[in-house]
Design an enzyme around this catalytic site. Sequence first.
Site, short mmCIF file in Angstrom:
data_model
loop_
_atom_site.label_atom_id
_atom_site.label_comp_id
_atom_site.label_asym_id
_atom_site.label_seq_id
_atom_site.Cartn_x
_atom_site.Cartn_y
_atom_site.Cartn_z
N SER A 405 0.82 -1.20 0.00
CA SER A 405 0.00 0.00 0.00
C SER A 405 0.86 1.26 0.00
CB SER A 405 -0.87 0.06 1.25
OG SER A 405 -1.62 -1.10 1.40
N HIS A 426 -1.42 -2.55 -7.07
CA HIS A 426 -2.08 -2.19 -5.80
C HIS A 426 -3.59 -2.31 -5.94
CE1 HIS A 426 -3.01 1.04 -2.57
NE2 HIS A 426 -2.99 -0.16 -2.04
N GLU A 438 -4.13 0.25 -8.98
CA GLU A 438 -3.02 1.17 -9.28
C GLU A 438 -1.86 0.33 -9.79
OE1 GLU A 438 -3.48 5.03 -6.31
OE2 GLU A 438 -2.34 3.33 -5.58
N ASN A 476 -3.65 6.67 -1.69
CA ASN A 476 -3.39 6.71 -0.25
C ASN A 476 -2.58 7.94 0.15
OD1 ASN A 476 -4.87 4.48 0.35
ND2 ASN A 476 -3.14 3.06 0.39
P1 NAI Z 1 -3.40 -9.78 6.16
O1 NAI Z 1 -2.70 -9.69 7.45
O2 NAI Z 1 -4.87 -9.98 6.12
O3 NAI Z 1 -2.78 -10.99 5.33
C1 NAI Z 1 -1.40 -11.23 5.17
C2 NAI Z 1 -1.23 -12.72 4.92
O4 NAI Z 1 0.10 -12.94 4.49
C3 NAI Z 1 -1.45 -13.57 6.16
O5 NAI Z 1 -2.41 -14.55 5.85
C4 NAI Z 1 -0.09 -14.19 6.43
O6 NAI Z 1 -0.18 -15.50 6.93
C5 NAI Z 1 0.55 -14.15 5.07
N1 NAI Z 1 2.02 -14.07 5.09
C6 NAI Z 1 2.78 -13.22 5.80
N2 NAI Z 1 4.09 -13.44 5.52
C7 NAI Z 1 4.14 -14.42 4.61
C8 NAI Z 1 5.19 -15.09 3.93
N3 NAI Z 1 6.44 -14.77 4.14
N4 NAI Z 1 4.86 -16.04 3.06
C9 NAI Z 1 3.58 -16.38 2.82
N5 NAI Z 1 2.55 -15.79 3.44
C10 NAI Z 1 2.83 -14.83 4.33
O7 NAI Z 1 -2.96 -8.49 5.34
P2 NAI Z 1 -3.71 -7.79 4.12
O8 NAI Z 1 -4.63 -6.78 4.63
O9 NAI Z 1 -4.19 -8.85 3.20
O10 NAI Z 1 -2.50 -7.00 3.43
C11 NAI Z 1 -1.53 -7.63 2.63
C12 NAI Z 1 -0.82 -6.60 1.82
O11 NAI Z 1 -1.75 -5.89 1.02
C13 NAI Z 1 -0.08 -5.54 2.63
O12 NAI Z 1 1.08 -5.17 1.95
C14 NAI Z 1 -1.07 -4.39 2.66
O13 NAI Z 1 -0.44 -3.15 2.83
C15 NAI Z 1 -1.64 -4.50 1.28
N6 NAI Z 1 -2.95 -3.91 1.08
C16 NAI Z 1 -3.92 -4.02 2.05
C17 NAI Z 1 -5.17 -3.44 1.85
C18 NAI Z 1 -6.25 -3.59 2.86
O14 NAI Z 1 -7.25 -2.85 2.77
N7 NAI Z 1 -6.16 -4.53 3.79
C19 NAI Z 1 -5.46 -2.68 0.62
C20 NAI Z 1 -4.40 -2.70 -0.36
C21 NAI Z 1 -3.19 -3.27 -0.10
#
Ligand code: NAI
Length: 693
Positions: A405, A426, A438, A476
Site C-alpha cells: 500500500s 495495488h 493502481e 493513499n
Molecule cells: P493480512 O494480514 O490480512 O494478510 C497477510 C497474509 O500474508 C497472512 O495470511 C499471512 O499468513 C501471510 N504471510 C505473511 N508473511 C508471509 C510469507 N512470508 N509467506 C507467505 N505468506 C505470508 O494483510 P492484508 O490486509 O491482506 O495486506 C496484505 C498486503 O496488502 C499488505 O502489503 C497491505 O499493505 C496490502 N494492502 C492491504 C489493503 C487492505 O485494505 N487490507 C489494501 C491494499 C493493499
Amino acid sequence: MEYVISFTLEDNIAVIAIDSPPVNALGLAVRRGLVDAITRAEKDGAKAALIYAEGRTFPAGADIREFGKAPQPPSLPDVCARIEESDLLVVVAIHGTALGGGLEVALGADYRIAAPGSRVGLPEVLIGLLPGAGGTQRLPRLIGVEKAIGVITSGRQVGAAEALELGIIDRIEDGKPRETGLAYVREMLAQDAPRRPIRAMQAPAPVDFDAAYDAALKKARGQISPPYAVRGIQAACELGFDDGMARERALFRELMETDQRAALIHAFFGERAVSNLPELKGVAPRPVANVGIIGGGTMGAGIATAALLAGLDVVLLEMTVDAAAAAKARIVKNISGAQKRGKIDQAHFDHLTGTALKLSTDYDALAQVDLVIEAVFENMSVKKQVFARLDAVCKPGAVLATNTSYLDVNEIAAATSRPEDVIGLHFFSPAHVMKLLEVVVADRTAADVVATGFALGKRLGKVSVRAGVCDGFIGNRILLAYRTAADHMVLDGASPFQIDRVMRAFGFAMGPFQVGDLAGLDIGWATRKRLAPTRDPRERVPTYVDKLCEQGHLGQKTGLGYYIYGDGVPKENPEVLALIEAERKALGITPRDFSDEEILRRYMCAMVNESARVVGEGIARRPLDVDMVFLTGYGFPRYRGGPMKWADMDGLARILDDINTFAKADPYFWQPAPLLADLVTEGKAFDDLNKET
Ligand code: NAI
Ligand code: 3HC
C-alpha cells in the site's frame, strides 16, 4: 461526409444497415443516413424496412462526442419520429448493445427482434442525462410506468430474455441480424401484421410520482438525473405524446447544462483514457495464464478470487498449512457469493475451488507461474525476503508484483536480480469487488511488464491507473492529506461525526471516520508510527485514536471505533468525544465551531492541493488519472467527476485563495502546490493538462 448507411432492396423490403465503428453511435452522418434511407425506401415502393447494424453492436447511443457542439439536424427525436411515422412496416434487428438513442431508434420501429446475447437499456442517467429521443415517452407506453421507472432510473442493461419478458423486444432469434431480421420481416408481411407505432398506444396509468421522485433522488445520493427522468415519465402519463416529447426535451436540455452531466461524461471518457498511455503503444504484454499469490489474508484471498473468476489458474502460497486452509476458506466464501448471485453454476464453482486453485507452503510451487502477486504483511524486510525467494525460484520472464500500500517498490525490486520484472499492482479491498487497480511503475520496470499489469487489470475487469513510486502512490497519499485536514479540524473543535455528515451530504458513501472504522484503526495507527521518526516537528498529529487502538478497539472488526457497531445502524461512540476533549486540553486548544461549509472547503482544498502535487511530481500522469482513482477506489461521488474535475468547476483561483487563507494559521500544512499556483497564474484549468496527452 463518410458513408455510414447502406441501402439495398430485397424484393419489397428495404434493408438499411448502419456501419459506423466502433459502436455505431448515432452521430450526424448516421442520423442523416437513416432519414434518407427511410425516404428512399418509401420512394422505391418498399412495403417494409429492416434496420440493423454491422460490426459489434446495434447503436450504443447518441454520439457523446457531439455533446456541447451546436446541434445539427436531423435531431435524434426527429429521426425516431420519422421512422415511426413512415407508412412502412419497420423492424429492427438488435445485436450487441442497443443503448440510449440506439434503443430509442428501435422504439421508433414497429417490431424488435434481438440476438440471444444482446442487451438493451437507457443508460443516459449514468452520464447525467435522461433519454432524450422519446425513451421516457415510449418505454412507459410499451411496458408500463413502474417497470419503465426501474429501467430508466437505474440505467441498467437488460438482457435479451428479460427484455422479451418486459415486452421491450418481441422475439429472440439466434443468427446474424441481417438474416434473422429479414426472415422476421417476411413473416410479418406474410401475416399482414399491422403497424404498431408506440406513440399511438394508450398513455399508461400514473403512479405517485412525487414518491417516485424522492425515492430516485435518495437512491442516487444527490445525483439529479434519475429523479429528472421520473418527471419525464410523469409527462408520458399526464400530457399527450407531443407535449410529453416537448417536456422530455426541456428536461434533457436542462440536464445537458449541468456540472453533473459534465462530470459524469468526464468519468465515462476518463475510465477509458487511463489505459491510453504512450509508453504502452505497440508494446505487447507478456502472456499470463496463471498467477501465483503469496499471502492469503484479506487481500491475497480477494485477489485470488478475482483471478479465478477471470479464468486464471491460481497457486496460493501461505506460511503454514493452517494459514493455507484459512486462505482457502476465504476464497471459497467469496466464490460462493458469486454463485449465490447467479454468476457461476455448481460445476464452475467446483472447478474454481478445485482444479483451478492450488495451495502450498513451498516456494517451488511458484516455479512455473507467469505472474506473482505478493500480499504478505506490510513490512519491508518481510517483503524483501519474499522477493529474494521469488528471484530464486520463478522462471525467467515471470512478472513479480507487490500489492504493497505504501512501501518503496524500487527498494523491493532491488531485492531481486531482475528489477525490470518487478512492478506494483495495488488492489483495493475487497479486491474481488473494488474496480481500482493502481499499476505502480518503478524506476527500472520494463515497458512490457507495465503492459502486462494493464492487461491483467483489464482481464480482471478493473480500471487500471498508472502511478509512480512515492509513499502511498496516488490514492493513499492524497487520502493522508485530506484525512490530516479532517484530523486538524477535530483538534480545533469539529466532531468526527459532523465531518462524516458533511462529506456524506457532499455525496461520499461514507465519511472519513467511517472509512477509518471500516479499514481498521490499526492501519492509521501503523502509518503514524511508521512516519513518526521522520516527522517534521511542525506537523500536528492527533493521538487520541491511539488510545482506542491500545485498548483493542480497531473499528468495525472489533465492534467499536468512532462508532459502536451492533445490530442496526451504528451509533456515535461518546468515548471518542471525551478522548478528543482530553487531547485538546493537553494541547491547550480552545475548541471553536466549524460551519459545514468550512469543513467542506478545508477537506476539499486539502484533497485538491495534494492531488495537484501528485500530478506536478508526475506520480499521476494527468489530472484525470487522479480523478479515476478517486471515483473507482475512494467512493468519491461520480457525479462530481473526481477531485480535479470538481476543482475545475469550483474554480482554481477560489481554491488557491482558500488555501492561502488557511495558511495564515498553519503555513506548514497549507503550502499551495506549485502546479495549482501556476495554473491560476496562467488562467488554466486541470482539464487543460488532460488534453495535452
Ligand atoms: P493480512 O494480514 O490480512 O494478510 C497477510 C497474509 O500474508 C497472512 O495470511 C499471512 O499468513 C501471510 N504471510 C505473511 N508473511 C508471509 C510469507 N512470508 N509467506 C507467505 N505468506 C505470508 O494483510 P492484508 O490486509 O491482506 O495486506 C496484505 C498486503 O496488502 C499488505 O502489503 C497491505 O499493505 C496490502 N494492502 C492491504 C489493503 C487492505 O485494505 N487490507 C489494501 C491494499 C493493499
Ligand atoms: N458515443 C461516442 N463514443 C462512444 C459511445 C457513444 N455513445 N459509446 C462508446 N463510445 C466509444 C468509446 O469511447 C470507445 O472509444 P475509444 O476506443 O476511442 O476509447 C469505443 O466507443 C468503444 O467503447 P468501449 O471501450 O466502452 O467498449 P465496450 O465494448 O467496453 O463497451 C458499450 C461498449 C457498452 C457500448 C459502452 O461503450 C457504453 O456503455 N457506451 C455508452 C452508452 C451510452 O451511454 N449511451 C447513451 C448515450 S446518450 C444518448 O443516447 C442520448 C439520447 O437519449 C438522446
